[in-house]
Design a protein around this motif. Sequence first.
Motif, mmCIF file in Angstrom:
data_model
loop_
_atom_site.group_PDB
_atom_site.id
_atom_site.type_symbol
_atom_site.label_atom_id
_atom_site.label_comp_id
_atom_site.label_asym_id
_atom_site.label_seq_id
_atom_site.Cartn_x
_atom_site.Cartn_y
_atom_site.Cartn_z
ATOM 1 N N HIS A 105 12.337 -3.199 0.086
ATOM 2 C CA HIS A 105 13.198 -2.153 -0.485
ATOM 3 C C HIS A 105 13.377 -1.066 0.577
ATOM 4 C CE1 HIS A 105 14.940 0.872 -3.051
ATOM 5 N NE2 HIS A 105 14.917 0.050 -4.083
ATOM 6 N N PRO A 106 14.627 -0.717 0.921
ATOM 7 C CA PRO A 106 14.842 0.282 1.975
ATOM 8 C C PRO A 106 14.299 1.666 1.625
ATOM 9 C CG PRO A 106 16.896 -0.196 0.836
ATOM 10 C CD PRO A 106 15.905 -1.224 0.371
ATOM 11 N N GLY A 107 14.057 1.914 0.342
ATOM 12 C CA GLY A 107 13.515 3.207 -0.055
ATOM 13 C C GLY A 107 12.132 3.484 0.496
ATOM 14 N N PHE A 108 11.403 2.438 0.878
ATOM 15 C CA PHE A 108 10.073 2.653 1.446
ATOM 16 C C PHE A 108 10.132 3.466 2.738
ATOM 17 C CE2 PHE A 108 8.500 -0.973 -1.186
ATOM 18 C CZ PHE A 108 7.394 -0.339 -1.736
ATOM 19 N N ALA A 109 11.254 3.417 3.441
ATOM 20 C CA ALA A 109 11.351 4.130 4.715
ATOM 21 C C ALA A 109 11.124 5.620 4.555
ATOM 22 C CB ALA A 109 12.721 3.881 5.346
ATOM 23 N N TYR A 110 11.552 6.188 3.441
ATOM 24 C CA TYR A 110 11.448 7.634 3.236
ATOM 25 C C TYR A 110 9.998 8.102 3.156
ATOM 26 C CZ TYR A 110 16.444 7.486 2.225
ATOM 27 O OH TYR A 110 17.803 7.309 2.315
ATOM 28 N N PHE A 111 9.080 7.174 2.977
ATOM 29 C CA PHE A 111 7.676 7.545 2.833
ATOM 30 C C PHE A 111 6.880 7.263 4.110
ATOM 31 C CE2 PHE A 111 9.643 6.710 -1.221
ATOM 32 C CZ PHE A 111 9.497 7.968 -1.804
ATOM 33 N N THR A 112 7.619 7.015 5.191
ATOM 34 C CA THR A 112 7.068 7.064 6.551
ATOM 35 C C THR A 112 7.921 8.032 7.355
ATOM 36 O OG1 THR A 112 6.244 4.794 6.469
ATOM 37 C CG2 THR A 112 6.512 5.773 8.639
ATOM 38 N N ALA A 113 9.170 7.639 7.617
ATOM 39 C CA ALA A 113 10.091 8.492 8.359
ATOM 40 C C ALA A 113 11.479 7.877 8.296
ATOM 41 C CB ALA A 113 9.659 8.633 9.816
ATOM 42 N N VAL A 114 12.487 8.727 8.320
ATOM 43 C CA VAL A 114 13.876 8.255 8.389
ATOM 44 C C VAL A 114 14.609 9.038 9.469
ATOM 45 C CG1 VAL A 114 13.998 7.503 5.984
ATOM 46 C CG2 VAL A 114 14.579 9.868 6.563
ATOM 47 N N PRO A 115 15.670 8.459 10.033
ATOM 48 C CA PRO A 115 16.408 9.134 11.101
ATOM 49 C C PRO A 115 16.912 10.515 10.680
ATOM 50 C CG PRO A 115 17.091 6.840 10.909
ATOM 51 C CD PRO A 115 16.212 7.122 9.736
ATOM 52 N N PHE A 116 16.730 11.485 11.560
ATOM 53 C CA PHE A 116 17.168 12.855 11.303
ATOM 54 C C PHE A 116 16.538 13.416 10.030
ATOM 55 C CE2 PHE A 116 20.396 11.051 14.071
ATOM 56 C CZ PHE A 116 20.667 12.086 14.961
ATOM 57 N N GLY A 117 15.345 12.960 9.731
ATOM 58 C CA GLY A 117 14.674 13.365 8.496
ATOM 59 C C GLY A 117 13.740 14.539 8.673
ATOM 60 N N GLY A 236 11.032 13.469 22.098
ATOM 61 C CA GLY A 236 11.341 13.343 20.685
ATOM 62 C C GLY A 236 12.582 12.549 20.325
ATOM 63 N N GLY A 237 12.407 11.520 19.497
ATOM 64 C CA GLY A 237 13.511 10.679 19.087
ATOM 65 C C GLY A 237 14.023 11.021 17.706
ATOM 66 N N MET A 238 15.146 10.410 17.341
ATOM 67 C CA MET A 238 15.755 10.669 16.039
ATOM 68 C C MET A 238 15.083 9.880 14.927
ATOM 69 S SD MET A 238 17.429 7.639 15.146
ATOM 70 C CE MET A 238 17.478 6.113 16.098
ATOM 71 N N HIS A 239 14.339 8.834 15.290
ATOM 72 C CA HIS A 239 13.954 7.807 14.326
ATOM 73 C C HIS A 239 12.737 8.144 13.476
ATOM 74 C CE1 HIS A 239 11.473 7.345 17.811
ATOM 75 N NE2 HIS A 239 10.743 6.397 17.267
ATOM 76 N N GLU A 240 11.763 8.897 14.049
ATOM 77 C CA GLU A 240 10.537 9.180 13.305
ATOM 78 C C GLU A 240 10.093 10.622 13.514
ATOM 79 O OE1 GLU A 240 7.381 6.311 12.999
ATOM 80 O OE2 GLU A 240 8.607 4.796 14.000
ATOM 81 N N PRO A 241 10.709 11.556 12.804
ATOM 82 C CA PRO A 241 10.310 12.949 12.946
ATOM 83 C C PRO A 241 9.002 13.288 12.244
ATOM 84 C CG PRO A 241 12.081 12.738 11.362
ATOM 85 C CD PRO A 241 11.902 11.388 11.966
ATOM 86 N N SER A 242 8.512 12.410 11.394
ATOM 87 C CA SER A 242 7.258 12.703 10.691
ATOM 88 C C SER A 242 6.234 11.587 10.846
ATOM 89 C CB SER A 242 7.523 12.929 9.197
ATOM 90 O OG SER A 242 8.176 11.809 8.616
ATOM 91 N N ALA A 243 6.629 10.348 10.630
ATOM 92 C CA ALA A 243 5.754 9.187 10.793
ATOM 93 C C ALA A 243 4.462 9.310 9.995
ATOM 94 C CB ALA A 243 5.447 8.956 12.275
ATOM 95 N N ALA A 244 4.596 9.340 8.678
ATOM 96 C CA ALA A 244 3.434 9.395 7.791
ATOM 97 C C ALA A 244 2.890 7.994 7.546
ATOM 98 C CB ALA A 244 3.827 10.035 6.466
ATOM 99 N N LEU A 245 1.610 7.906 7.283
ATOM 100 C CA LEU A 245 0.966 6.636 6.985
ATOM 101 C C LEU A 245 0.547 6.593 5.531
ATOM 102 C CD1 LEU A 245 -1.217 6.215 10.182
ATOM 103 C CD2 LEU A 245 1.132 5.476 9.759
ATOM 104 N N ALA A 246 0.380 5.374 5.020
ATOM 105 C CA ALA A 246 0.102 5.175 3.599
ATOM 106 C C ALA A 246 -1.231 4.480 3.373
ATOM 107 C CB ALA A 246 1.215 4.353 2.969
#
Length: 364
Positions: A105-117, A236-246
């Motif tokens: 599910h693409p929604g999982f991305a929001y709980f690690t990092a998303v571009p320009f997030g 710094g890249g656009m792809h992972e401004p936070s990079a959280a782990l679960a």
Amino acid sequence: MDRRSFLKTGAAAAAGGAAAALAAPAVAQGSKNLVIVSTWPRDFPGLGVSAQRLAARIGQLSQGTLNVEYFAAGERVGAFDVFDEVASGNSQAYIAADYYWVGKHPGFAYFTAVPFGMTTVEWNAWIKFKGGQALWDKISGDFGLKALMCGATGTQAGGWFNKEIESADDLKGLKMRIPGLGGSVMSKLGVSTVSLPGGQIYENLVSGAIDATEWVGPYNDYFMKFYEAAKYYYTGGMHEPSAALAFGMNASWWGSLSDWEKAIIEAACMEEHAAQFEETMAKNGEYMAKLENDHGVQIRAFNDDVWDAFGEAAAEVYADTRAHSALATEIDDAFQVALREIGGMMAKFETTFVNQRNRVLGLA
């Protein structure tokens, strides 16, 4: 018995009763097995060490109530098999980056990092105080899971390249390891993307199977020795401004825990979430200098034209993501509202201050 003796005896009894009450959950519930599987190799600098530290801390805080066994990538299941391993109940928890599961599910991305997030600070605020955790529970629950934050690396590097990237055209035809929605952005720009576990990146970069990779940042990347195959390192890249782990748990197992046991896991996860982020911030500068001075790495930053191309591609990726499902749209709606509210205030205060401080002190 006189009053003084009564008070002394009564106080001791009360203290003993309180201690018994606090210890009761551990005694009454007995020992529960907690098998943790990870996407990182054992003793892997940064991420792997953090995961092992968290597993040990849960066992320590639970005082034996939770019998913790930790398995690094490949020791029980493969790195990218941990999701199904835990959802099935074969193990009780995984430590991973949830954007690895965008194929489910693409929604999982929001709980690690998303571009320009969101940056880590912004993301923390959303998860804890702006409804993010409830949405994480919703998407995870659809797969029989319950997830908690358990680590963060801050804004990640744009990546390692075997040539300079001076325009979006320079990206076309590259083979790059980059997962999540960031990988989808790169695909829009003509990059052939792959998602590799951390332990397999070096061999693919050295062999030429891939031309570029993103990983984390200077501290974590230094030990990967990517500099032996790619000399251009982008900040710094656009792809992972936070990079959280679960810390993703089997939902049925989580539901079987007492409130005390849940509190232990939550406390350990919150502690490690902060510790990993702070450790990374403390060490990135030191290891950036080592990369540049000891190994001749060429530090670069993407120019505005490349950033604009990233932005245009990211808009397409967000449209594709929202079209996936009602849940994906719900998550993106909530994320974008929080980003603009929290990020707008950050820009007025923290960003203004940091930019002016760096200008005055010559740090930029």
